[in-house]
Scaffold this motif. Structure first.
Motif, PDB file in Angstrom:
ATOM      1  N   THR B 288     -30.073 -23.378  53.155  1.00  0.00           N
ATOM      2  CA  THR B 288     -28.826 -22.863  52.586  1.00  0.00           C
ATOM      3  C   THR B 288     -28.247 -23.915  51.646  1.00  0.00           C
ATOM      4  O   THR B 288     -28.633 -25.080  51.672  1.00  0.00           O
ATOM      5  CB  THR B 288     -27.761 -22.598  53.680  1.00  0.00           C
ATOM      6  N   THR B 289     -27.282 -23.475  50.859  1.00  0.00           N
ATOM      7  CA  THR B 289     -26.471 -24.413  50.094  1.00  0.00           C
ATOM      8  C   THR B 289     -25.187 -23.695  49.705  1.00  0.00           C
ATOM      9  O   THR B 289     -25.159 -22.459  49.660  1.00  0.00           O
ATOM     10  CB  THR B 289     -27.198 -24.920  48.830  1.00  0.00           C
ATOM     11  N   MET B 290     -24.143 -24.469  49.474  1.00  0.00           N
ATOM     12  CA  MET B 290     -22.953 -23.862  48.890  1.00  0.00           C
ATOM     13  C   MET B 290     -23.096 -23.993  47.390  1.00  0.00           C
ATOM     14  O   MET B 290     -23.325 -25.094  46.887  1.00  0.00           O
ATOM     15  CB  MET B 290     -21.690 -24.567  49.378  1.00  0.00           C
ATOM     16  N   ASP B 291     -22.980 -22.881  46.692  1.00  0.00           N
ATOM     17  CA  ASP B 291     -23.218 -22.973  45.249  1.00  0.00           C
ATOM     18  C   ASP B 291     -22.264 -22.069  44.479  1.00  0.00           C
ATOM     19  O   ASP B 291     -21.647 -21.161  45.036  1.00  0.00           O
ATOM     20  CB  ASP B 291     -24.672 -22.621  44.926  1.00  0.00           C
ATOM     21  N   GLY B 292     -22.187 -22.331  43.183  1.00  0.00           N
ATOM     22  CA  GLY B 292     -21.278 -21.595  42.315  1.00  0.00           C
ATOM     23  C   GLY B 292     -21.889 -20.295  41.835  1.00  0.00           C
ATOM     24  O   GLY B 292     -23.107 -20.169  41.704  1.00  0.00           O
ATOM     25  N   SER B 293     -21.025 -19.341  41.534  1.00  0.00           N
ATOM     26  CA  SER B 293     -21.509 -18.026  41.112  1.00  0.00           C
ATOM     27  C   SER B 293     -22.285 -18.106  39.793  1.00  0.00           C
ATOM     28  O   SER B 293     -23.114 -17.253  39.520  1.00  0.00           O
ATOM     29  CB  SER B 293     -20.334 -17.052  40.986  1.00  0.00           C
ATOM     30  N   TRP B 294     -22.000 -19.160  38.996  1.00  0.00           N
ATOM     31  CA  TRP B 294     -22.720 -19.283  37.721  1.00  0.00           C
ATOM     32  C   TRP B 294     -24.194 -19.648  37.916  1.00  0.00           C
ATOM     33  O   TRP B 294     -24.968 -19.601  36.978  1.00  0.00           O
ATOM     34  CB  TRP B 294     -22.026 -20.329  36.841  1.00  0.00           C
ATOM     35  N   MET B 295     -24.576 -19.992  39.154  1.00  0.00           N
ATOM     36  CA  MET B 295     -25.955 -20.405  39.412  1.00  0.00           C
ATOM     37  C   MET B 295     -26.854 -19.254  39.857  1.00  0.00           C
ATOM     38  O   MET B 295     -28.045 -19.448  40.111  1.00  0.00           O
ATOM     39  CB  MET B 295     -25.995 -21.491  40.490  1.00  0.00           C
ATOM     40  N   LEU B 296     -26.295 -18.043  39.979  1.00  0.00           N
ATOM     41  CA  LEU B 296     -27.068 -16.923  40.525  1.00  0.00           C
ATOM     42  C   LEU B 296     -28.402 -16.718  39.801  1.00  0.00           C
ATOM     43  O   LEU B 296     -29.419 -16.432  40.428  1.00  0.00           O
ATOM     44  CB  LEU B 296     -26.232 -15.636  40.456  1.00  0.00           C
ATOM     45  N   GLY B 297     -28.368 -16.869  38.465  1.00  0.00           N
ATOM     46  CA  GLY B 297     -29.582 -16.647  37.688  1.00  0.00           C
ATOM     47  C   GLY B 297     -30.733 -17.551  38.116  1.00  0.00           C
ATOM     48  O   GLY B 297     -31.897 -17.159  38.087  1.00  0.00           O
ATOM     49  N   THR B 298     -30.393 -18.792  38.531  1.00  0.00           N
ATOM     50  CA  THR B 298     -31.427 -19.738  38.959  1.00  0.00           C
ATOM     51  C   THR B 298     -32.154 -19.225  40.200  1.00  0.00           C
ATOM     52  O   THR B 298     -33.375 -19.337  40.319  1.00  0.00           O
ATOM     53  CB  THR B 298     -30.785 -21.101  39.259  1.00  0.00           C
ATOM     54  N   TYR B 299     -31.384 -18.649  41.142  1.00  0.00           N
ATOM     55  CA  TYR B 299     -32.004 -18.108  42.361  1.00  0.00           C
ATOM     56  C   TYR B 299     -32.818 -16.855  42.041  1.00  0.00           C
ATOM     57  O   TYR B 299     -33.929 -16.677  42.538  1.00  0.00           O
ATOM     58  CB  TYR B 299     -30.932 -17.789  43.412  1.00  0.00           C
ATOM     59  N   ARG B 300     -32.249 -16.006  41.184  1.00  0.00           N
ATOM     60  CA  ARG B 300     -32.963 -14.784  40.805  1.00  0.00           C
ATOM     61  C   ARG B 300     -34.308 -15.128  40.165  1.00  0.00           C
ATOM     62  O   ARG B 300     -35.329 -14.510  40.476  1.00  0.00           O
ATOM     63  CB  ARG B 300     -32.106 -13.983  39.813  1.00  0.00           C
TER      64      ARG B 300
END
Lengths: 315, 440
Positions: B288-300
């Motif tokens: 897990t990690t706490m992350d910002g919504s702007w990072m969603l593309g990286t996970y996708r």
């Protein structure tokens, strides 16, 4: 045969130069000459002289890039005494130079001696040792950072094979600076070697032949012939590499960004941090003036030290 | 070896009075605006918005100028100094106060009124965060919050029901269910987790979490919000991170590294040069990690659909919460084309333009009514992103508003990196940061 004289005295003039007619002022040639020189003089003035003067001037101002500079006199210089980070960075700089220069110079000299000997694939080795210098420091820094990564890095994985627990190289305040220095030694040793190699090849072979006839040992030959005759190369190498290591920036920026806890922030890096992260352009200019003064003083000392020594002329 | 930076500094000082400003070509009345931004993930959305803008304004060409975050601000500063800054640029709350105070931003309050732009389409606090001394300096571009991103496959392997993730709680005494959850997800090479007596902390193959934040925005600031710490005495006030509720949050973060050993070691994640949390999650080194919504593309882009999800942050002693923030589009005060720049900024702030970005899943929009569109895009990708909204409805804190952001940021990074490494005491570090940050 060899003629020994002091560098302070003018060298023996050749017959050709003595018989050259005295130069006369010729306006036409002068215009032509200055015209040809203009591009380099203008470039030198605009990109070097003026910026240096501006930095010196800015060191008496407060400036945040955004509004007009404000004159504060010697305030920036006075603040230095109480600025622990700046003082630490001066200490860091000397520490780095001391780690870097002796090791790099000795290694380069040893390499030059080895590659001056008649060994197989000598040319190939010479190229290989110079390669790191030809590569981009930032790209190398990134790759070295990966290698030094404590979890996934190649170095610690390699050490693990021998049961050694590698350190957290770049986040350990004790290790970070030696690691940075070793990367730069690795990068610049081959380049430094080139100058020693050139110096070695300028030493006439008959000196060694004569020494052999006289029964001098290899060590004796090295200290009595090679080292003294490498003095011009040594002077050049030390001056340029000392100046270079006072100005180290890219490796630090990429590998540690001055951390951990300021352990790798050299004076040059501190100038960057003060100006471009803290917007203290005036204060950073003061640090730049300080760095300039330190480098100038050390370079002057080196020149004076080497000038006192004898040089040899085989012409 | 290297050129000193002072040469660059001086060169720009020389360039400023010479007025080397380049501006858009004005043949046939056409104007070119320079638009600066930093996030590569958002480039496609920006290009789509510009295309739409040009269909209405074919005579205003937009030139994108991109620099990564770290270089973006140094580039802007030097461009301001050289009076050659981009006409329109992304602005961030951390830099806004100094920019506004030094007059490099164009006030747009009058234009908003004249053109009848309705500020009520934005959340009030988001709109107001671009206000300085009764003047407005930007229209909200987006908002972001921090939420818990986790690997579903890692949870299933550890026998944890993903539905329970939103109920996690932490406390500074025994860590609570959140730390227990992370310990279950911290696994050594024999497959034992950190709760097992056979666990080998020297050979961990997967950590419960990864924390990597140059500011605190995606790590301890969230625990601070959940513990009642708001970083400052008040907006524009002094930094107050030495208050007990803040130090507890800092200590809890340090505990995740050193007491519980459930976080990827700080030796690897310390910023600015360490790997980000997302990289560890994508690589499978953290669950897990706490992350910002702007990072969603990286996970996708890095993970298979259905193997990861987003949940609300764990709750702390004061409740659930997150750091919320947003960007605006700002206009350079020295622009040669203020009218055209305003046209563009007005368009970028409009529902029409932001619908393009949300439709591409780029960022949560500044325009409130479009939130659903963003959530819908991600639902279409199989990801429930409402965790970011839930986090934003908790006890939130914003980015600290201060003229001393640079001093605070540098000192905090220096000090807290050492705390995460276990080499410095949390209280001592917090006091050192406060002393430096409040000095100027």
């Amino acid at each position: 045969m060899q003629i020994v004289h002091d560098i302070d005295r003018p060298p023996r003039q050749s017959a050709a130069s003595r018989s050259r007619p005295a130069r006369r002022w010729d306006p036409k040639t002068a215009v032509e000459a200055y015209g040809m020189l203009a591009p380099s003089i203008i470039g030198f003035a605009v990109f070097l002289v003026v910026p240096i003067l501006v930095v010196v001037a800015l060191s008496f101002f407060d400036w945040n890039f955004l509004s007009d500079p404000e004159f504060t006199g010697l305030e920036n210089y006075r603040e230095l005494a109480g600025d622990e980070r700046a003082l630490q960075s001066i200490g860091n700089t000397f520490y780095y130079v001391l780690l870097n220069i002796p090791a790099q110079t000795v290694l380069a000299l040893l390499l030059a001696l080895a590659l001056n000997a008649k060994i197989k694939a000598r040319g190939a080795f010479r190229v290989i040792y110079v390669l790191p210098w030809m590569a981009m420091p930032v790209a190398l820094g990134v790759i070295w950072r990966w290698l030094f990564d404590p979890m996934n890095g190649g170095l610690n994985r390699f050490l693990e094979l021998f049961g050694i627990d590698g350190a957290a190289w770049l986040t350990d305040t004790n290790w970070a600076m030696p690691v940075i220095a070793s990367v730069n030694i690795w990068q610049y040793t081959g380049y430094t070697m080139l100058f020693f190699l050139a110096g070695l090849q300028a030493i006439p072979g008959q000196l060694y032949e004569a020494a052999n006839v006289d029964g001098a040992s290899k060590a004796h030959q090295f200290f009595r012939i090679t080292l003294p005759l490498l003095r011009p190369a040594m002077l050049f190498v030390l001056i340029t590499s000392v100046i270079g290591s006072f100005q180290v920036f890219d490796t630090i920026h990429v590998m540690t960004a001055g951390g951990p806890d300021g352990a790798t922030a050299t004076l040059n890096y501190q100038i960057y941090l003060e100006s471009f992260t803290q917007r203290n352009a005036g204060y950073a200019s003061m640090l730049a003036v300080l760095l300039f003064a330190i480098i100038a003083a050390i370079t002057l000392a080196q020149v004076l030290f080497f000038r006192k020594r004898t040089v040899y002329d085989f012409s | 070896m290297n050129k000193t930076r002072s040469a660059a500094l001086a060169a720009l000082a020389v360039a400023a009075p010479l007025g080397l400003a380049a501006c858009g070509g004005d043949e046939d009345g056409a104007v070119t605006l320079r638009y600066a931004f930093w996030d590569d993930n958002q480039r496609p959305a920006l290009e789509a918005m510009i295309e739409e803008f040009n269909s209405e304004h074919p005579d205003i060409a937009i030139e994108l100028e991109q620099n990564p975050w770290d270089d973006y601000w140094t580039a802007l500063d030097t461009q301001f100094a050289a009076e050659d800054a981009p006409d329109v640029f992304w602005n961030h709350v951390s830099r806004f106060p100094t920019f506004a105070d030094n007059g490099v931003l164009l006030p747009i309050g009058d234009r908003i009124e004249e053109d009848g732009v309705d500020p009520s389409i934005y959340p009030e606090n988001l709109y107001d965060s671009w206000r300085f001394e009764d003047e407005q300096y930007g229209l909200p571009k987006d908002w972001d919050s921090i939420a818990l991103v986790y690997r579903i496959d890692a949870l299933e392997a550890a026998g944890i029901d993903p539905a329970t993730v939103s109920d996690l709680e932490w406390n500074p005494v025994d860590g609570g269910t959140y730390v227990e959850f992370l310990r279950k997800l911290t696994i050594d090479e024999d497959g034992d987790n950190a709760l097992s007596p056979d666990f080998d902390p020297e050979n961990v193959v997967q950590y419960g979490t990864a924390m990597a934040s140059a500011t605190g925005q995606t790590d301890w600031w969230n625990f601070a919000a959940q513990n009642g710490c708001s970083l400052q005495t008040e907006p524009w006030g002094e930094y107050a991170i030495d208050a007990p509720e803040c130090v507890e949050a800092i200590q809890f973060t340090a505990d995740l590294y050193n007491r519980w050993g459930v976080a990827v070691p700080a030796e690897v994640t310390n910023q600015p040069n360490g790997a980000l949390g997302a990289e560890h999650v994508v690589a499978g080194q953290a669950a897990t990690t706490m992350d910002g919504s702007w990072m969603l593309g990286t996970y996708r882009d890095g993970l298979e659909p259905g193997t990861w999800a987003v949940a609300d942050n764990p709750s702390g002693p004061v409740g659930s919460g997150s750091v919320i923030n947003g960007l605006s589009n700002a206009i350079y005060a020295g622009t040669e084309h203020p009218d055209e720049a305003w046209e563009f900024v007005k368009f970028l702030g409009s529902e029409e333009a932001q619908a393009i970005a949300t439709g591409m899943g780029s960022v949560w929009p500044g325009v409130s009514s479009l939130n659903q569109g963003f959530a819908d895009y991600w639902a279409g990708e199989g990801i429930d992103v409402t965790g970011f909204q839930a986090a934003a409805e908790g006890t939130t804190i914003g980015y600290p508003l201060s003229m001393n952001d640079a001093a605070f940021g540098t000192a905090a990074l220096d000090e807290f990196n050492q705390v995460w490494l276990g080499q410095k005491d949390a209280q001592e570090a917090a006091e050192a940061v406060v002393e430096i940050a409040n000095a100027e």
